[in-house]
Design a protein around this motif. Structure first.
Motif, mmCIF file in Angstrom:
data_model
loop_
_atom_site.group_PDB
_atom_site.id
_atom_site.type_symbol
_atom_site.label_atom_id
_atom_site.label_comp_id
_atom_site.label_asym_id
_atom_site.label_seq_id
_atom_site.Cartn_x
_atom_site.Cartn_y
_atom_site.Cartn_z
ATOM 1 N N ARG B 12 28.907 45.553 42.043
ATOM 2 C CA ARG B 12 27.813 44.812 41.432
ATOM 3 C C ARG B 12 26.542 45.085 42.228
ATOM 4 O O ARG B 12 26.454 44.767 43.407
ATOM 5 N N HIS B 13 25.597 45.700 41.553
ATOM 6 C CA HIS B 13 24.277 45.947 42.151
ATOM 7 C C HIS B 13 23.264 45.048 41.462
ATOM 8 O O HIS B 13 23.356 44.823 40.257
ATOM 9 N N ALA B 26 18.111 48.988 44.109
ATOM 10 C CA ALA B 26 19.048 47.912 43.823
ATOM 11 C C ALA B 26 19.671 47.421 45.123
ATOM 12 O O ALA B 26 19.866 48.194 46.061
ATOM 13 N N ARG B 28 22.820 46.622 46.770
ATOM 14 C CA ARG B 28 24.220 46.987 46.473
ATOM 15 C C ARG B 28 25.127 45.935 47.077
ATOM 16 O O ARG B 28 25.789 46.142 48.086
ATOM 17 N N ASP B 31 30.033 46.812 46.587
ATOM 18 C CA ASP B 31 29.896 48.247 46.352
ATOM 19 C C ASP B 31 31.244 48.955 46.392
ATOM 20 O O ASP B 31 31.435 49.903 47.147
ATOM 21 N N ASP B 67 29.441 45.524 37.485
ATOM 22 C CA ASP B 67 28.962 46.750 36.840
ATOM 23 C C ASP B 67 30.155 47.626 36.491
ATOM 24 O O ASP B 67 30.156 48.324 35.490
ATOM 25 N N GLY B 229 28.704 45.123 51.656
ATOM 26 C CA GLY B 229 29.234 45.338 50.311
ATOM 27 C C GLY B 229 30.604 45.967 50.232
ATOM 28 O O GLY B 229 31.096 46.244 49.137
#
Lengths: 326, 343
Positions: B12-13, B26, B28, B31, B67, B229
């Motif tokens: 998810r960024h 973005a 991060r 990640d 994402d 992340g």
């Protein structure tokens, strides 16, 4: 030259606030001393009076506060005006959130330079050079570049370093650090506390460290004062306090604080909550939560009395073993 | 053994936009995180600010959408669920927040707040009031307090109310995002004990998101350590605490105050999650970094105790976790506090 060996002496400090709800007795009968180059930790939970005590020493309380007792800095008694004059010169303070103490509109370097100029009549250029030297001293990498940056461009740890640089600018006799690392991550906290220790050793500044974290106290203080509900509960050299605490509140607090180096089945849990300081209990303020309390505990304020040399506690039941055996 | 919840490759960024709304990079936050939790287990996700642990907690409950990556609850694909199916599923997954002041609606009585999930899921119809009373006593509050408003309670009491509300829908999984971090030590101990007791008695699965390694040591069965992340180390709690394999975990454990003074192992700050370092994300602060670490990103490696470090097998041994000396006198005196609070 004063003859006193103490950088700071606080005697019978009391602080009351007049508010719409009545009179809040925030601090009563607090006394302590700190020697140059030593750290006294004042430890306790929210509302115990540790922060207002330090603000009173600095003369930083709001006008609705009534402050009683005496404060001496290197032997010199300080009234309100004296505290204001000494602030930033002979004594300095750093806070939990450095962002609120820094002016967002000025660069970090200018703010420290201004602090130097406010107390010493040096040129702006000389003050700026000193500021950069101080930044290097508190290990801010690329000091000259950082000095040109604004507070929002700095990380929390860097901002706290700037505050420490500013506090050190005038070589204070006393540095009060109020939860200086509470807002920081643990790896950054370790760096800042190590820096404070190093500076204290080098400059001989006396440090009053206000904290709720017993782990920080264990590693960074020589003397400890435990406060509860505006009063002193226990005071001792740090090694002694952790080795042989006598006040039930200290004992409970040590059992409640989770430690990395000790897996316990259950944490000791002090029942209930802190008393309302508008209507404090008549006797010992900890009695309503204390598993060792007896009827006499509610009868009157316990005297803060010596148990051993340099070890004092405000508990009529101390030493507890003897009380429990009886 | 199958996991109750399993995530694979979650990303998810959060885009950063300039004044005109154009994306210019973005954060991060998460990640590429893979994680599982077994039924009845307490898994702690630890790390410093900005490591992505809170975002991860929200992703695991699908409170925010990843994402990419997959998410399974009892083998069922959570990402494939429709909105209404997800709502049903949510009954069994609850979140407790750090701030007990922000998480209760000030205009709802305690009873209304705790009864809300009962009504939402149609549980205990017709006897909601009794159920609220049961839940309140379960979290150590007197049922008479049901008619009061959130502002009448202290932080610790509010956190108990938030726990009662989370329990109302009879969840199997609870994620606690720093659930005791805002509380004073003595109150924190009460709530930690309460949570530990509930987990055991109700057989709950609990994911504890926390920066406080002292609290984690007391309650966690397994620990995942995050940095920028990513998970850098994951393993059984005692193995990880006693034998940390990743240099970051070692530094993190060494930095916890109260173990006697140690030289600070890490210099500098955590790099920005907008532009994490190349290769191993920790290489900029790692005392053992080699040129290779700048080039190649390490994967989590190992069987049950895994670390993402190229050199985890050749590092000098970690300084041992020195256990505190047991103090019989102190333990004895502290036991009086427990006698006092046993219901």
């Amino acid at each position: 030259m004063s003859a006193t060996p103490w950088a700071l002496e606080v005697e019978d400090l009391s602080i009351t606030f007049r508010t719409d709800r009545g009179t809040l007795r925030a601090v009563e009968g607090v006394s302590f001393r700190v020697a140059p180059g030593r750290t006294l930790a004042i430890v306790g939970e929210s509302g115990c009076g540790k922060s207002v005590t330090s603000l009173a020493v600095m003369g930083l309380l709001a006008p609705n506060a009534r402050v009683g007792g005496t404060v001496r800095l290197a032997g010199q008694p300080l009234d309100d005006a004296g505290r204001r004059a000494a602030r930033g010169r002979d004594m300095a303070m750093i806070f939990q959130e450095p962002m609120t103490s820094l002016n967002p509109a000025f660069t970090a370097g200018d703010q420290v330079a201004e602090a130097i100029r406010a107390h010493e009549g040096v040129s702006l250029r000389a003050a700026t050079e000193r500021a950069i030297a101080l930044f290097e001293r508190v290990r801010i990498p690329e000091a000259a570049r950082r000095a040109r940056q604004y507070p929002h461009q700095l990380s929390g740890g860097m901002r706290q370093r700037v505050m420490i640089a500013m506090a050190l600018a005038c070589r204070p006799k006393l540095l009060i650090a109020d939860e200086p690392t509470t807002a920081l991550d643990v790896t950054v906290q370790a760096q800042i506390l190590a820096l404070l220790d190093e500076l204290k050793r080098e400059t001989g500044t006396a440090v009053v460290l206000i904290t709720h974290d017993l782990g920080v106290v264990r590693d960074h203080a020589e003397e400890v004062l435990v406060m509860y509900a505006g009063r002193m509960a226990e005071q001792a050299p740090a090694a002694r306090l952790f080795d042989r605490p006598e006040h039930p509140y200290t004992i409970g607090l040590l059992g409640a604080a989770p430690r990395l180096d000790e897996k316990r089945g259950r944490l000791a849990s002090i029942p209930g909550t802190v008393p309302d300081l508008y209507r404090p209990p008549p006797g010992c303020r900890f009695a309503p939560r204390c598993p060792f309390s007896i009827a006499a505990c509610d009868a009157g304020q316990p005297e803060f009395r010596p148990l051993e040399e340099a070890h004092r506690a405000a508990c009529i039941r101390a030493p507890l073993e003897a009380a429990l055996a009886a | 053994m199958t996991a109750l919840l399993e995530a694979k490759g979650l990303v998810r960024h959060f885009p950063i936009r300039d004044a005109l709304g154009r994306a210019k990079g973005a954060v991060r936050a998460v990640d590429g995180v893979s994680l599982f939790v077994y039924r009845g287990e307490v898994l702690a996700v630890v790390g410093e600010s900005g490591c992505g642990k809170s975002t991860l907690g929200r992703l695991l409950l699908r409170l925010i959408e990843p994402d990419s990556g997959t998410l399974h609850f009892e083998g069922e694909d959570l990402r494939a669920l429709s909105a209404s199916a997800l709502r049903k599923r949510r009954r069994r997954m609850q979140l407790i927040f750090q701030d007990p002041f922000g998480s209760l609606d000030p205009r709802m009585t305690v009873e209304a707040a705790i009864a809300e999930p009962l009504k939402l899921h149609g549980l205990h119809k017709g006897r909601e009031r009794e159920r609220v009373a049961e839940l309140l006593s379960r979290v150590g509050l007197r049922p008479e307090l049901a008619r009061r408003w959130p502002h009448e309670f202290s932080g610790g009491q509010r956190q108990r109310i938030a726990i009662a509300r989370a329990l109302a829908s009879e969840p199997e999984l609870i994620i606690g995002d720093e659930p005791v971090s805002a509380l004073d030590v003595s109150v924190q101990a009460q709530v930690v004990n309460l949570l530990a007791g509930l987990i055991k008695e109700l057989g709950l699965t609990f994911i504890l998101i926390s920066h406080d390694l002292g609290v984690v040591r007391q309650v966690a069965d397994r620990v995942a350590v995050m940095y920028l992340g990513k998970i850098v180390e994951e393993g059984a709690a005692e193995a990880l605490f006693r034998n940390p394999r990743h240099p970051y975990t070692r530094a993190l454990l060494a930095a916890v105050p109260g173990q006697g003074q140690k030289p600070a192992m890490l210099e500098g700050d955590i790099p920005s999650p907008v532009a994490p370092p190349s290769g191993c994300r920790f290489h900029t602060r790692c005392p053992f970094a080699q040129p290779y670490c700048r080039e190649v990103e390490p994967e989590l490696d190992g069987l049950t105790h895994r670390a993402a470090c190229h050199f985890q097998d050749s590092l000098p041994p970690a300084p041992p976790l020195r256990e505190a000396e047991p103090d019989a006198r102190l333990r004895h005196l502290q036991s009086f506090f427990d006698r006092e609070t046993t219901p």
